[in-house]
Design a protein around this motif. Sequence first.
Motif, PDB file in Angstrom:
ATOM      1  N   VAL A   2      -6.961  -2.734   2.687  1.00 10.70           N
ATOM      2  CA  VAL A   2      -7.955  -1.782   2.208  1.00 10.70           C
ATOM      3  C   VAL A   2      -9.356  -2.228   2.561  1.00 10.70           C
ATOM      4  N   VAL A   9      -4.538  -8.021  -0.563  1.00  8.36           N
ATOM      5  CA  VAL A   9      -4.168  -6.737  -1.162  1.00  8.36           C
ATOM      6  C   VAL A   9      -2.957  -6.161  -0.402  1.00  8.36           C
ATOM      7  N   HIS A  10      -1.931  -5.776  -1.157  1.00  5.34           N
ATOM      8  CA  HIS A  10      -0.700  -5.272  -0.540  1.00  5.34           C
ATOM      9  C   HIS A  10      -0.554  -3.775  -0.802  1.00  5.34           C
ATOM     10  N   GLU A  11      -0.368  -2.986   0.283  1.00  6.94           N
ATOM     11  CA  GLU A  11      -0.212  -1.535   0.180  1.00  6.94           C
ATOM     12  C   GLU A  11       1.264  -1.170   0.282  1.00  6.94           C
ATOM     13  N   THR A  23       0.117   6.124  -1.870  1.00  8.12           N
ATOM     14  CA  THR A  23      -0.058   4.688  -1.616  1.00  8.12           C
ATOM     15  C   THR A  23      -0.410   3.967  -2.909  1.00  8.12           C
ATOM     16  N   TYR A  24       0.346   2.905  -3.182  1.00  5.67           N
ATOM     17  CA  TYR A  24       0.068   2.069  -4.350  1.00  5.67           C
ATOM     18  C   TYR A  24      -0.473   0.727  -3.844  1.00  5.67           C
ATOM     19  N   TYR A  25      -1.356   0.162  -4.609  1.00 10.87           N
ATOM     20  CA  TYR A  25      -1.989  -1.096  -4.201  1.00 10.87           C
ATOM     21  C   TYR A  25      -1.668  -2.203  -5.202  1.00 10.87           C
ATOM     22  N   ARG A  35      -0.129  -4.221 -10.196  1.00  9.30           N
ATOM     23  CA  ARG A  35      -0.703  -3.080  -9.481  1.00  9.30           C
ATOM     24  C   ARG A  35      -2.189  -2.951  -9.802  1.00  9.30           C
ATOM     25  N   PRO A  40      -9.346   2.676  -4.458  1.00 11.35           N
ATOM     26  CA  PRO A  40      -9.741   1.723  -3.404  1.00 11.35           C
ATOM     27  C   PRO A  40     -11.160   2.001  -2.906  1.00 11.35           C
TER      28      PRO A  40
END
Length: 354
Positions: A2, A9-11, A23-25, A35, A40
Amino acid sequence: MVDGKLVGVHEVNVELADGTFKTYYYAWRGKGAPRIFPKPGTKAFTQEFVRLTRDREKKVKEKTVAEGTIGSLIDEFVKTAAYQTLAPSTRRDYERQFETIRLQFERFPVQAIEARGSRKLFLTWRDTMKDAPRSADMHIALLSRLFSWAKGNEDILRNPLEEVERLHEGTRRDIIWSDEQLTKLIAEGVPHLRDVALIALWTMQRQADVLTMPTIAFDGDRVSIKQGKTGAKVRVMVAPDILPGLRKAKEGEQQRVLVNSFGQNWTSSGFRASWRKEMKRLGITGVTFHDLRGTAITYAYSHLDRSHAEKIKLISEISGHSEADAETIIRKHYLAGQEVIDAIGRGTKKHREV
């Protein structure tokens, strides 16, 4: 990714029931990763990421600190009731200093602390910070405090950092208010600042404790104070010079004894700015608000009808100074004591007559 600055940070793209994708972050990749809910690219997203990753790093660190080391001593020390009762600002200062100590001595064995030669090793480390002598002194003083606690807890048999001489010579213990300065402050100072100074002078309390003193602390004869820096609880008999002001505050609707010129609670920054401006107007230089405590100690010592040791004990119990510091102030300034007493007397007399 992001944001290039938010490393880790993992999408995750998830297909919803209606066939659309969302999309979850997450703060990092892997099972159990929390989470991040804010949008973002926003400040809230960044703040949440920092909070989550900081907590994770802290937990990882706690698990990896080896037992029987200075690092483990620090971990135990900061969990003690005595440490937790310290003022938040003091704990923040200590945490910063402990981080520096950890960088050098995290895995230093506890058994080696009391070994011969350890004192020289710790002082050599302190001297690497000699270009900032005050900071160097604070770090070694905190390390000494940690060792003193460990000794009392029987983790070590001796504290190798007892009676360490300071590198920084700019102590305020050598400074008290003069006759002229006190007279000018008490007789000509604006009421809302003069009253703060008077209560500090007659109770020997720190600036923060005076400014935040609630009206309920005054019972008609004494004020009960929990000192923010040390957590110590003291009850101070009220002097006649500040009794009217305390009674007035008690009878009014204000929550605190002292308020600013607008009748509002003081903020620390607001008070400092007003104090600097007033000192400039009065032409008072070379002394600080904090120096009123040393001045009050000199005053109290010369008036107490007790033995030297009893005087020192009583003064330190009220002021929050150690007995050693109180005695240093008195030995330095006792001969000037009568001058100070006369100044306070003249100034408060003028104040009562106005």
